[in-house]
Design a protein around this motif. Sequence first.
Motif, PDB file in Angstrom:
ATOM      1  N   UNK A  47       0.932  -0.919   0.156  1.00 40.22           N
ATOM      2  CA  UNK A  47       0.236  -0.278   0.164  1.00 40.22           C
ATOM      3  C   UNK A  47       0.857   0.843  -0.141  1.00 40.22           C
ATOM      4  N   UNK A  48       1.770   0.644   1.079  1.00 38.75           N
ATOM      5  CA  UNK A  48       2.933   2.645   0.883  1.00 38.75           C
ATOM      6  C   UNK A  48       3.943   2.221  -0.562  1.00 38.75           C
ATOM      7  N   UNK A  49       3.742   1.689  -1.073  1.00 32.62           N
ATOM      8  CA  UNK A  49       4.739   1.398  -2.719  1.00 32.62           C
ATOM      9  C   UNK A  49       3.383   2.080  -3.608  1.00 32.62           C
TER      10      UNK A  49
ATOM     11  N   UNK B  74      -7.756  -1.778  -2.671  1.00 26.63           N
ATOM     12  CA  UNK B  74      -6.550  -1.710  -2.377  1.00 26.63           C
ATOM     13  C   UNK B  74      -6.385  -3.189  -2.156  1.00 26.63           C
ATOM     14  N   UNK B  75      -7.102  -4.481  -1.174  1.00 35.03           N
ATOM     15  CA  UNK B  75      -7.816  -5.456  -0.900  1.00 35.03           C
ATOM     16  C   UNK B  75      -7.191  -6.321  -1.782  1.00 35.03           C
ATOM     17  N   UNK B  76      -8.691  -6.150  -2.676  1.00 43.17           N
ATOM     18  CA  UNK B  76      -8.054  -6.951  -4.343  1.00 43.17           C
ATOM     19  C   UNK B  76      -6.176  -6.728  -4.545  1.00 43.17           C
ATOM     20  N   UNK B  77      -6.166  -5.447  -4.924  1.00 46.53           N
ATOM     21  CA  UNK B  77      -5.018  -5.022  -5.775  1.00 46.53           C
ATOM     22  C   UNK B  77      -4.168  -5.567  -5.215  1.00 46.53           C
ATOM     23  N   UNK B  78      -3.814  -5.722  -3.737  1.00 47.61           N
ATOM     24  CA  UNK B  78      -2.712  -6.486  -2.843  1.00 47.61           C
ATOM     25  C   UNK B  78      -2.931  -8.056  -2.947  1.00 47.61           C
TER      26      UNK B  78
ATOM     27  N   UNK C  34      -0.828 -13.147  -5.623  1.00 48.61           N
ATOM     28  CA  UNK C  34      -0.667 -14.190  -6.350  1.00 48.61           C
ATOM     29  C   UNK C  34       0.020 -13.999  -7.071  1.00 48.61           C
ATOM     30  N   UNK C  35      -0.035 -13.159  -8.258  1.00 48.23           N
ATOM     31  CA  UNK C  35       1.485 -13.280  -9.477  1.00 48.23           C
ATOM     32  C   UNK C  35       2.782 -13.566  -9.069  1.00 48.23           C
ATOM     33  N   UNK C  36       2.729 -13.137  -7.516  1.00 45.42           N
ATOM     34  CA  UNK C  36       4.772 -12.895  -6.899  1.00 45.42           C
ATOM     35  C   UNK C  36       4.594 -14.882  -6.718  1.00 45.42           C
ATOM     36  N   UNK C  37       3.131 -15.381  -7.027  1.00 50.96           N
ATOM     37  CA  UNK C  37       3.533 -16.649  -7.127  1.00 50.96           C
ATOM     38  C   UNK C  37       3.033 -17.712  -5.838  1.00 50.96           C
TER      39      UNK C  37
ATOM     40  N   UNK D 217      -3.255 -14.255   4.011  1.00 51.54           N
ATOM     41  CA  UNK D 217      -3.035 -13.350   4.521  1.00 51.54           C
ATOM     42  C   UNK D 217      -4.542 -12.013   4.395  1.00 51.54           C
ATOM     43  N   UNK D 218      -5.087 -13.215   3.724  1.00 53.93           N
ATOM     44  CA  UNK D 218      -7.084 -12.749   3.634  1.00 53.93           C
ATOM     45  C   UNK D 218      -7.288 -12.370   5.063  1.00 53.93           C
TER      46      UNK D 218
END
Length: 127
Positions: A58-60, A73-77, A82-85, A94-95
């Motif tokens: 979120x800071x990024x 924001x939660x969905x984007x995270x 997921x894209x990072x594996x 995490x959720x």
Amino acid sequence: MQSHDLILVPSQGQPPAIIAGSGRKARDRIEHFLRAAIDNDNTRRAYGLALGSFFAFLEDGGKDRVQDIGPLDVRDYLDAAKANGLSTATLKQHMAAIRMLFDHLVTGGVLEHNPALSVKAPSQKSL
């Protein structure tokens, strides 16, 4: 556990700036969540890591306060994680950490609603 150990992010030795920028009431409530509301040390550590990743993301993205976080924001995270594996099981963890923290912030009067409630958690795909 010392204050700077509340949320563990490899690049930081202290809680993320998003927490500091959220005001004392939010900081105190987040500290209470991670130090007193979770009984199990392993869960506390795992949730701290999950939330550290979430807040760093979120800071990024330019967020300065927890009060400014919304469902997208939660969905984007989750999508980025997921894209990072990250596995589905890890994404679910995490959720859970995110939802529980925001529930804690709502019951503590920091937020009016939980922005993670409307976000669908990842599901296991059947084989």
